[in-house]
Motif scaffolding. Structure first.
Motif, short mmCIF file in Angstrom:
data_model
loop_
_atom_site.label_atom_id
_atom_site.label_comp_id
_atom_site.label_asym_id
_atom_site.label_seq_id
_atom_site.Cartn_x
_atom_site.Cartn_y
_atom_site.Cartn_z
N ALA A 79 0.83 -1.20 0.00
CA ALA A 79 0.00 0.00 0.00
C ALA A 79 0.87 1.26 0.00
O ALA A 79 0.58 2.23 -0.71
N ILE A 80 1.95 1.24 0.79
CA ILE A 80 2.87 2.38 0.83
C ILE A 80 3.51 2.59 -0.54
O ILE A 80 3.63 3.71 -1.04
N MET A 81 3.92 1.48 -1.16
CA MET A 81 4.57 1.57 -2.46
C MET A 81 3.63 2.17 -3.51
O MET A 81 4.05 2.98 -4.35
N LEU A 82 2.37 1.78 -3.48
CA LEU A 82 1.40 2.32 -4.43
C LEU A 82 1.22 3.82 -4.22
O LEU A 82 1.10 4.59 -5.19
N GLN A 83 1.23 4.27 -2.97
CA GLN A 83 1.13 5.70 -2.68
C GLN A 83 2.34 6.44 -3.23
O GLN A 83 2.21 7.55 -3.78
N MET A 84 3.50 5.85 -3.10
CA MET A 84 4.72 6.47 -3.62
C MET A 84 4.67 6.58 -5.14
O MET A 84 5.07 7.59 -5.71
N ARG A 85 4.17 5.56 -5.77
CA ARG A 85 4.08 5.57 -7.25
C ARG A 85 3.11 6.63 -7.75
O ARG A 85 3.28 7.17 -8.84
N ASP A 86 2.08 6.93 -6.93
CA ASP A 86 1.07 7.91 -7.35
C ASP A 86 1.45 9.35 -7.00
O ASP A 86 0.76 10.29 -7.40
N ALA A 87 2.54 9.54 -6.26
CA ALA A 87 2.95 10.89 -5.85
C ALA A 87 3.38 11.70 -7.07
O ALA A 87 3.86 11.16 -8.07
N GLU A 88 3.21 13.02 -6.97
CA GLU A 88 3.52 13.89 -8.10
C GLU A 88 5.02 14.06 -8.32
O GLU A 88 5.46 14.33 -9.44
N SER A 89 5.81 13.94 -7.27
CA SER A 89 7.25 14.13 -7.41
C SER A 89 7.98 13.21 -6.45
O SER A 89 7.40 12.68 -5.51
N LEU A 90 9.27 13.02 -6.69
CA LEU A 90 10.08 12.17 -5.82
C LEU A 90 10.16 12.72 -4.40
O LEU A 90 9.95 11.96 -3.44
N PRO A 91 10.46 14.01 -4.19
CA PRO A 91 10.48 14.53 -2.82
C PRO A 91 9.17 14.31 -2.09
O PRO A 91 9.16 13.97 -0.90
N GLN A 92 8.05 14.51 -2.78
CA GLN A 92 6.75 14.31 -2.16
C GLN A 92 6.58 12.85 -1.73
O GLN A 92 6.11 12.57 -0.63
N ALA A 93 6.98 11.93 -2.59
CA ALA A 93 6.86 10.50 -2.29
C ALA A 93 7.70 10.11 -1.09
O ALA A 93 7.24 9.41 -0.18
#
Length: 240
Positions: A79-93
């Motif tokens: 679930a965490i990984m999916l949230q990271m993939r959906d983030a707009e930018s790397l810093p945000q993720a």
């Protein structure tokens, strides 16, 4: 006359799942208090209020209980990984992940339980195999996220994405443990510092060849991970 509100009856499967979760929660409470090896199945039975026969109906022993905890960790990592993939930018993720880990393991007991589980994974081949599967899946997913960021010019292309993924994971693990020993400090101070350090460590140096060019993100970057997850889910379903 007041009308009665009827409850939807639970199916046998739902009741079994509920009891199974109750056993896991009781076991986790015992493990936090006494450690894995010092906790007996009788203590877990006492904590649940169930007899040994009822507990053994769901788990064959402590190793099976901790294996179920590890599988739950695997689902949460996905679930965490999916949230990271959906983030707009790397810093945000990365910042969101830092905050999530900090909040989730802020309780000293939860951090202790995590270390207890990983320590048992070094002793038990069965638990270790499940943990290695989680580790491989997590590192592969994070590596692909970093490669996407490199393709977009958000991350220094000279960095080894796989080694960077391992480094970041090690930082998060360390933060979880460190914040337990600094619980009296400002709870936001350590996560905020980690966010700053991650941003500085992964900042572009201004020499990337991607500057000024449109981002090209290979659509196959996540394909291998998704295929492995689907295959494992299919295998798990066949065992139910």
């Amino acid at each position: 006359m007041a009308s009665r509100i009827s409850k939807t009856p639970q199916s046998p499967t739902q009741k079994a799942d509920k009891k199974r979760i109750e056993v896991l929660r009781a076991a986790a409470k015992c493990f936090r208090k006494s450690g894995f090896h010092q906790t007996s199945m009788q203590q877990i039975c006492t904590e649940t209020g169930l007899g040994p026969g009822a507990v053994y109906r769901y788990f064959t022993g402590k190793e099976a209980i901790i294996e179920a905890m590890v599988e739950d960790e695997r689902r949460q990592a996905r679930a965490i990984m999916l949230q990271m993939r959906d983030a707009e930018s790397l810093p945000q993720a990365l910042n969101a992940t830092t905050r999530l880990f900090a909040e989730r393991y802020r309780s000293g007991g939860d951090a202790g339980l995590m270390t207890e589980v990983y320590a048992e994974g070094m002793r038990s081949k069965r638990i270790g195999a499940v943990l290695r599967k989680i580790e491989a899946e997590w590192v592969m997913g994070l590596t692909n996220i970093l490669r996407v960021a490199q393709a977009r010019g958000q991350l220094d292309a000279s960095l080894d994405a796989a080694q960077t993924a391992l480094f970041l994971t090690g930082m998060w693990d360390g933060m979880i443990i460190r914040q337990h020993f600094h619980a009296h400090d400002d709870p936001n101070a350590l996560p905020a510092f980690y966010e700053t350090m991650i941003e500085r460590l992964l900042a572009r140096d201004g020499k990337s060849d991607n500057r000024g060019k449109p981002a090209t993100v290979p659509t196959s970057l996540f394909a291998e991970l998704d295929q492995k997850i689907a295959a494992e889910d299919k295998r798990q379903m066949s065992l139910i």
